[in-house]
Design a protein around this motif. Structure first.
Motif: not given
Length: 471
Positions: A116-123
């Motif tokens: 979830r945290s990695q996806a937030r960074c990519v978005v």
């Protein structure tokens, strides 16, 4: 002469290699992507130049790999090479694809928090790119670099990136086929919504450790992605919120996909979001139901149901949890004792005004019965202290007279608690000390009896033995 030294190879892409670089004077460590200009194909050097141009134009961002500098170097050895080099920030944690592969198919709540945290960074990175008219075109696990903290990630590899409108409406597909959006496979368009589809595919990869589609050959796979009604299978181990997030990304109609601005508001990407499986505690307030609001007046705004939890509620919950983890204990009724009343009129008033729990009022002095230790005077803050509570209204005494504003003591023991007048508190303590004295005597009376009995028996035996010898 170059001011830096090339180190070991740490990655190899479709158009270049990535090595460690060390600055001779400062000792700085960075990553160097290089292409041999003599032996490379034309599109390889074009991709590197494109990446240099894109990264140069971007402002510093915590979610995009940082551009440092670029140069051209030549080697002096037997095999002379001239390399075009891009110097970038070194991100030491590998890639998101590597991290997913190391899990070996295992996925827990902790792993979901990382994804979830990695996806937030990519978005966040894609939001910045799209706001500047740039499309990445190759979002996948191997192009997401992970920091020392696995929850932090940076988007990298901009060799396929384009600016919106540069190539017209019809384009040659860019990127990796298994992560491409259906409209890209069909050669129709490639824009921000295509990056959102690739993002959904990357999240599937970050959970399962495998590409989002099974590769059944180029023709069959591209046909399924571009011309069927199928979408990648959502991982069963992903939470309900995570599957809903994928649903917002992996829609075959590009117009139906959420933008990055809206995705950042999705509960799956919220920093304080909790797993939406069965509740693990009374503070699991986040609702697992995610619904889209009906469109009104032809608008396309979509809302997400969420409980209205304020920052003050979160801070209060954390403070209470902190008290539970300490030795001092916690008072769930209030920060301290409210006024304690002695008669029923005062009790009703206290219940209406202060909401004091009935279990603090109905325990009488006779029922207190603290049999394991002396009565404690406490306000439940973890400190022992005497608390005198005044009753603002008149209270009746035992002889029928009324005492105006009579004082008393709140006695708290291990088995109960009660409120006492001064006379009642003295009587209670005397009763307690008498009880202790009787308990001490009861423990020793049997020993005294056995002692005297044994002494008399020993004396009789000695006299009998002496009489026997004289006979």
């Amino acid at each position: 002469m170059a001011s830096w030294v090339r180190g070991r190879c740490i990655g190899r892409g479709s158009f270049g290699t990535v090595c460690l670089g060390f600055h001779k004077r400062t000792g700085e460590v960075f990553a160097v992507k290089s292409v041999d200009t003599a032996s490379c194909l034309p599109h390889q050097i074009e991709s590197l130049e494109n990446e240099i141009r894109i990264l140069r134009s971007l402002p510093p961002s915590p979610h995009v790999v940082a551009y440092l500098r670029d140069d051209v170097t030549s080697s002096d050895g037997p095999a002379k090479m001239t390399c075009r080099n891009l110097h970038m920030e070194y991100v030491p944690g590998g890639t998101a694809a590597d991290l997913a592969a190391r899990r070996g198919g295992k996925f827990s709540d902790v792993d979901e928090a990382v994804v979830r945290s990695q996806a937030r960074c990519v978005v966040s990175a894609l939001q910045q790119l799209h706001s500047r008219g740039i499309v990445h075109c190759d979002v996948k696990g191997t192009n997401i670099l992970v920091g020392q903290d696995p929850r932090s990630a940076k988007l990298a590899d901009f060799g396929s990136a384009i600016r919106i409108g540069e190539s017209g409406d019809s384009i040659a597909p860019r990127g990796s086929p298994l992560w491409m959006a259906p409209e890209v496979i069909r050669g129709e368009c490639q824009g921000p919504t295509s990056d959102v589809w690739s993002l959904g595919c990357a999240v599937v990869e970050m959970v399962t450790g495998r590409p989002p589609w099974e590769d059944h050959g180029v023709v069959d796979t591209l046909s399924r992605i571009g011309y069927s009604s199928e979408i990648p299978e959502y991982p069963a181990q992903l939470s309900k919120q995570g599957r809903d997030f994928l649903d917002k990304c992996l829609r075959r109609d590009p117009e139906a996909r959420w933008s990055c601005d809206r995705l950042l508001q999705h509960p799956f990407l919220q920093k304080d979001a909790m797993a939406d499986s069965s509740p693990r505690g009374v503070l699991d307030w986040v609702s697992s139901e995610i619904e889209e609001d009906e469109e009104e007046d032809g608008g396309d705004e979509v809302g997400v149901n969420s409980n209205s939890i304020s920052d003050e509620d979160v801070a209060d919950a954390r403070a209470r949890i902190g008290k539970l983890s300490s030795r001092r204990g916690a008072n769930w009724e209030s920060e301290g004792w409210t006024v304690v009343r002695r008669n029923r009129e005062c009790e009703r008033e206290a219940e209406e005004e202060a909401g004091t729990s009935s279990q603090y009022r109905e325990t009488s002095g006779v029922e207190l019965g603290n049999g394991s230790g002396i009565v404690e005077y406490s306000n439940f803050s973890g400190m022992l202290l005497a608390t005198e509570a005044q009753c603002n209204s008149s209270s009746s005494s035992g002889d029928g007279s009324e005492e105006e504003g009579g004082g008393g003591y709140l006695a708290v023991g291990e088995k109960g608690m009660g409120f006492y007048s001064s006379r009642g508190a003295v009587a209670l303590l005397l009763h307690y000390y008498c009880h202790c004295l009787l308990r001490i005597l009861s423990r020793n009376i049997l020993l005294l009896f056995c002692y005297f009995t044994f002494s008399r028996f020993s004396s009789s035996t000695e006299n009998w033995c002496v009489h026997d010898r004289s006979a």
